[in-house]
Enzyme design. Structure first.
Site, mmCIF file in Angstrom:
data_model
loop_
_atom_site.group_PDB
_atom_site.id
_atom_site.type_symbol
_atom_site.label_atom_id
_atom_site.label_comp_id
_atom_site.label_asym_id
_atom_site.label_seq_id
_atom_site.Cartn_x
_atom_site.Cartn_y
_atom_site.Cartn_z
ATOM 1 N N HIS A 33 0.839 -1.209 0.000
ATOM 2 C CA HIS A 33 0.000 0.000 0.000
ATOM 3 C C HIS A 33 0.873 1.258 0.000
ATOM 4 O O HIS A 33 0.545 2.249 -0.659
ATOM 5 C CB HIS A 33 -0.896 0.029 1.249
ATOM 6 C CG HIS A 33 -1.897 -1.086 1.299
ATOM 7 N ND1 HIS A 33 -1.779 -2.149 2.148
ATOM 8 C CD2 HIS A 33 -3.042 -1.276 0.607
ATOM 9 C CE1 HIS A 33 -2.813 -2.969 1.988
ATOM 10 N NE2 HIS A 33 -3.586 -2.474 1.065
ATOM 11 N N SER A 181 0.263 -9.072 1.060
ATOM 12 C CA SER A 181 -1.196 -9.078 1.108
ATOM 13 C C SER A 181 -1.623 -9.017 2.567
ATOM 14 O O SER A 181 -0.963 -9.598 3.438
ATOM 15 C CB SER A 181 -1.730 -10.383 0.489
ATOM 16 O OG SER A 181 -3.064 -10.601 0.900
#
Ligand code: PAF
Length: 276
Positions: A33, A181
């Site tokens: 991210h 993830s």
């Protein structure tokens, strides 16, 4: 950095900026991210990140309830990354009434992950369109780990003529190759050690394609057998065209190998492009 929970306050805050770039997330943020944010930041006066675990994109037997919610830690990371606005609405803010109008993403929603997770891409497209309407960004960034999601959303923006540039970012991996993830936190230490096999097998498939192999089904079955042999339960391993995720015909040059497989209770997805 402003942390905002309501659409009204968000609109009010964003009125003061000339343009904004948007990174939608479901939180539990990791280096993948942060990479999206680093790509976003130079592109606009204001970087907006949303954190919302979207019930609409989870099936009834999926991990909506146990999906990690870590708002405080997420905000610390976002502050350090130089984000301007965090939009963290609750469910009533996004879905104040039953969502009877939805985005139906064509036949793409019925293949691969869409076939295993019916309604998933409808849920993703619907929430992303709503978030786009709330944030009104001029560009938005998505990670290529969710390859099918990237294609669905790019098509949505094109077909619905949304004035938003979609920017796709390469997958960030751990040193051993595992794609980062939020769901990796579900893995036990033993499973975490096994998990890089998924990417290793995708690399093997890609190398075979680059070396001239064209028996796509044989390649898929080999990867599937190797994973199954090591305790995985594959949902699919598929060699597809990059452009529309349909099966390739011989001579196709831009391919992608996509995989989804369960390791214990954790479902991991990954993909690798093969440009021949
Ligand atoms: O990729 C995700 O995290 C989600 O699917 C998204 C795009 C934030 C929509 O809920």
């Amino acid at each position: 950095m402003d942390v905002i929970h309501s659409v009204a306050a968000l609109r009010e805050r964003l009125q003061r900026v000339p343009n904004n770039v948007f990174v939608p997330t479901m939180g539990n943020l990791h280096a993948g991210h942060i990479q999206l944010i680093n790509i976003a930041k130079p592109r606009a006066a204001c970087t907006v990140v949303s954190i919302f675990v979207n019930r609409l994109q989870f099936g009834p037997r999926e991990d909506f309830e146990r999906y990690p919610r870590t708002l405080e830690a997420d905000c610390e990371k976002l502050r350090a990354a130089g984000v301007d606005v965090v939009f963290a609405p609750d469910e009533k803010e996004i879905y104040p009434e039953p969502q009877t109008f939805v985005v139906e993403p064509s036949e793409l929603q019925h293949t691969l992950d869409g076939a295993v997770r019916p309604g998933h891409f409808r849920g993703v497209s619907t929430v992303v369109l709503k978030l786009f309407n709330m944030v009104a960004p001029h560009s938005a960034i998505f990670g290529k780990k969710d390859y099918q999601q990237c294609l669905v959303l790019t098509n949505m923006v094109r077909q619905l003529a949304l004035p938003i540039d979609i920017i796709l970012a390469e997958t960030v991996r751990a040193d051993d190759g595992l794609a980062l993830s939020s769901r990796n936190t579900y893995l036990s230490p033993d499973e975490r050690r096994e998990a890089p096999r998924l990417y290793q097998q995708l690399c093997r498939a890609r190398d075979e394609l680059v070396d001239g192999a064209r028996d796509y089904q044989r390649i898929e079955l080999d990867v599937m057998a190797e994973l199954a042999h090591h305790g995985w339960k594959p949902d699919y391993i598929a060699v597809r065209r990059q452009s529309d995720l349909q099966s390739p015909v011989n001579g196709e040059q831009r391919l992608v190998v996509l995989a989804a497989a369960r390791l214990g209770k954790t479902r991991l997805i990954d993909n690798i492009e093969a440009n021949l």
